[in-house]
Design an enzyme around this catalytic site. Sequence first.
Site, PDB file in Angstrom:
ATOM      1  N   LYS A 166      -2.515   1.093   2.478  1.00 60.23           N
ATOM      2  CA  LYS A 166      -1.281   1.376   3.230  1.00 60.23           C
ATOM      3  C   LYS A 166      -1.633   1.918   4.612  1.00 60.23           C
ATOM      4  O   LYS A 166      -2.534   2.746   4.748  1.00 60.23           O
ATOM      5  CB  LYS A 166      -0.447   2.427   2.486  1.00 60.23           C
ATOM      6  CG  LYS A 166       0.153   1.887   1.211  1.00 60.23           C
ATOM      7  CD  LYS A 166       1.066   2.877   0.540  1.00 60.23           C
ATOM      8  CE  LYS A 166       1.724   2.245  -0.675  1.00 60.23           C
ATOM      9  NZ  LYS A 166       0.808   1.546  -1.598  1.00 60.23           N
ATOM     10  N   ASP A 211      -0.405  -3.322   2.192  1.00 57.27           N
ATOM     11  CA  ASP A 211       0.879  -3.107   1.525  1.00 57.27           C
ATOM     12  C   ASP A 211       1.966  -2.891   2.573  1.00 57.27           C
ATOM     13  O   ASP A 211       1.676  -2.500   3.707  1.00 57.27           O
ATOM     14  CB  ASP A 211       0.828  -1.837   0.642  1.00 57.27           C
ATOM     15  CG  ASP A 211      -0.021  -2.023  -0.612  1.00 57.27           C
ATOM     16  OD1 ASP A 211      -0.338  -3.162  -0.978  1.00 57.27           O
ATOM     17  OD2 ASP A 211      -0.356  -0.993  -1.226  1.00 57.27           O
ATOM     18  N   ARG A 248       2.125 -11.685   0.157  1.00 58.14           N
ATOM     19  CA  ARG A 248       2.559 -11.220  -1.165  1.00 58.14           C
ATOM     20  C   ARG A 248       4.057 -10.958  -1.055  1.00 58.14           C
ATOM     21  O   ARG A 248       4.487 -10.239  -0.149  1.00 58.14           O
ATOM     22  CB  ARG A 248       1.840  -9.924  -1.551  1.00 58.14           C
ATOM     23  CG  ARG A 248       2.415  -9.306  -2.839  1.00 58.14           C
ATOM     24  CD  ARG A 248       2.093  -7.819  -2.969  1.00 58.14           C
ATOM     25  NE  ARG A 248       0.684  -7.563  -3.192  1.00 58.14           N
ATOM     26  CZ  ARG A 248       0.105  -6.391  -2.895  1.00 58.14           C
ATOM     27  NH1 ARG A 248       0.798  -5.399  -2.359  1.00 58.14           N
ATOM     28  NH2 ARG A 248      -1.176  -6.213  -3.133  1.00 58.14           N
ATOM     29  N   GLY A 274      10.653  -4.925  -3.010  1.00 64.26           N
ATOM     30  CA  GLY A 274      10.773  -3.779  -2.100  1.00 64.26           C
ATOM     31  C   GLY A 274      11.056  -2.514  -2.892  1.00 64.26           C
ATOM     32  O   GLY A 274      12.004  -2.484  -3.675  1.00 64.26           O
ATOM     33  N   HIS A 288       7.720  -8.402 -11.963  1.00 64.33           N
ATOM     34  CA  HIS A 288       7.671  -8.395 -13.442  1.00 64.33           C
ATOM     35  C   HIS A 288       8.949  -8.991 -13.989  1.00 64.33           C
ATOM     36  O   HIS A 288       9.220  -8.914 -15.173  1.00 64.33           O
ATOM     37  CB  HIS A 288       7.540  -6.963 -13.968  1.00 64.33           C
ATOM     38  CG  HIS A 288       6.579  -6.130 -13.204  1.00 64.33           C
ATOM     39  ND1 HIS A 288       6.951  -5.383 -12.112  1.00 64.33           N
ATOM     40  CD2 HIS A 288       5.250  -5.969 -13.344  1.00 64.33           C
ATOM     41  CE1 HIS A 288       5.886  -4.781 -11.612  1.00 64.33           C
ATOM     42  NE2 HIS A 288       4.851  -5.125 -12.335  1.00 64.33           N
ATOM     43  N   ARG A 307       7.995   6.124  -7.299  1.00 63.82           N
ATOM     44  CA  ARG A 307       8.592   4.802  -7.055  1.00 63.82           C
ATOM     45  C   ARG A 307       8.655   4.003  -8.353  1.00 63.82           C
ATOM     46  O   ARG A 307       9.613   3.267  -8.590  1.00 63.82           O
ATOM     47  CB  ARG A 307       7.805   4.040  -5.968  1.00 63.82           C
ATOM     48  CG  ARG A 307       8.023   4.603  -4.569  1.00 63.82           C
ATOM     49  CD  ARG A 307       7.568   3.632  -3.494  1.00 63.82           C
ATOM     50  NE  ARG A 307       6.130   3.444  -3.483  1.00 63.82           N
ATOM     51  CZ  ARG A 307       5.267   4.233  -2.858  1.00 63.82           C
ATOM     52  NH1 ARG A 307       5.687   5.295  -2.187  1.00 63.82           N
ATOM     53  NH2 ARG A 307       3.970   3.974  -2.888  1.00 63.82           N
TER      54      ARG A 307
END
Length: 319
Positions: free
Chosen positions: A106, A140, A190, A194, A233, A294
């Site tokens: 990040k 990321d 990617r 969000g 997922h 998160r």
Amino acid sequence: MTAIGELPERAMRSAILSLSRQPRVGRLATRLSLTRSMVQRFVAGETLVEALDALDRLRAAGRRTTVDVLGESVQSEAAATAAADRYLELLDALAGRGLDGNVSLKLSQMGLDLSPELCRANVARVFEAAAATGAFVRIDMEDHARTDSTLAIWRELRAINPASGVVIQAALRRSADDITALIAERAPVRLCKGAYREPAAVAFPTKPEVDESYLTLLGRLLREGASPALATHDPRMIRAATDLVEREGLGRDRFEFQMLYGIRRDLQQQLVGAGYRVRIYVPYGREWYPYFMRRLAERPANVMFLLRSVVHEERRRPS
Ligand code: FDA
């Protein structure tokens, strides 16, 4: 339109994401042993040695991996430099152990909020080290205030290590335009939904809208993108991708699915078994608090699970 039942869930998600940005709460949480077992589900350990063991296990199970040294929003130049150093150590260890050379980082961890120059210099060091061992670096994507600078820094540094890429969030209204530009640049993207709390001015406020956006962008990346990674997922998104690939004969090696460590292992296994590429995002380190929050926000059931285990532990404590 907002679905009934979505409102309390959105309020809970919003409250958790707000807590994820409170360093004082984070310091308290990391001292509590109560949260540890839950954290272990999402984080591969606090040390590099623990992470390497997890990577060995995932490799044996046919998964590809990308490793994240946890940390973000650093407050000092020394912390940003130390974060880059940890990535050099990681890249060295991956190469030494013959593991998948693929890391995710990040920019706020590399000092973006302190100075873009400092951040650029730190990321350049990681890109150089990765290029030397043939490793891939994914940057990321953080909240919308950092989207422009993240894309700009990656575009600038791409020459140092072409094996690098960025992340686009389907939740952001701007993402369709970003995808158009990135496809033209042959950028490895990617795609995720969000994970940040964003204002409605810049992001779709409801899940159906985000899902719709994800489906549209997924189709474009699969047909026209360069080695896209579908990070989700969600069985609905995954089915849409596999249906499209089969229908249009696109080839399973043109893209990969990506999932987070500890989430939907059944689905990971199913996809590997069906011959799809699956890469697992493996985070490790002591600064797990914002990442963990998160993950809680993504699924309110996780909060209930956490609360139940807290009550359970409290009951077992000797009074
Ligand atoms: P959705 O949230 O609709 O969940 C679908 C299903 O997945 C759920 O019903 C549940 O079964 C399961 N699930 C999802 N999250 C879960 C959780 N936390 N715990 C348990 N089950 C869960 N975001 C970002 O803003 N910037 C980034 O750079 C990245 N990078 C990234 C990399 C990778 C490899 C992944 C998989 C995800 C990210 N993300 C991210 C996070 C992403 O934006 C998103 O928040 C989560 O992936 C959850 O969204 P889903 O697509 O899984 O769908």
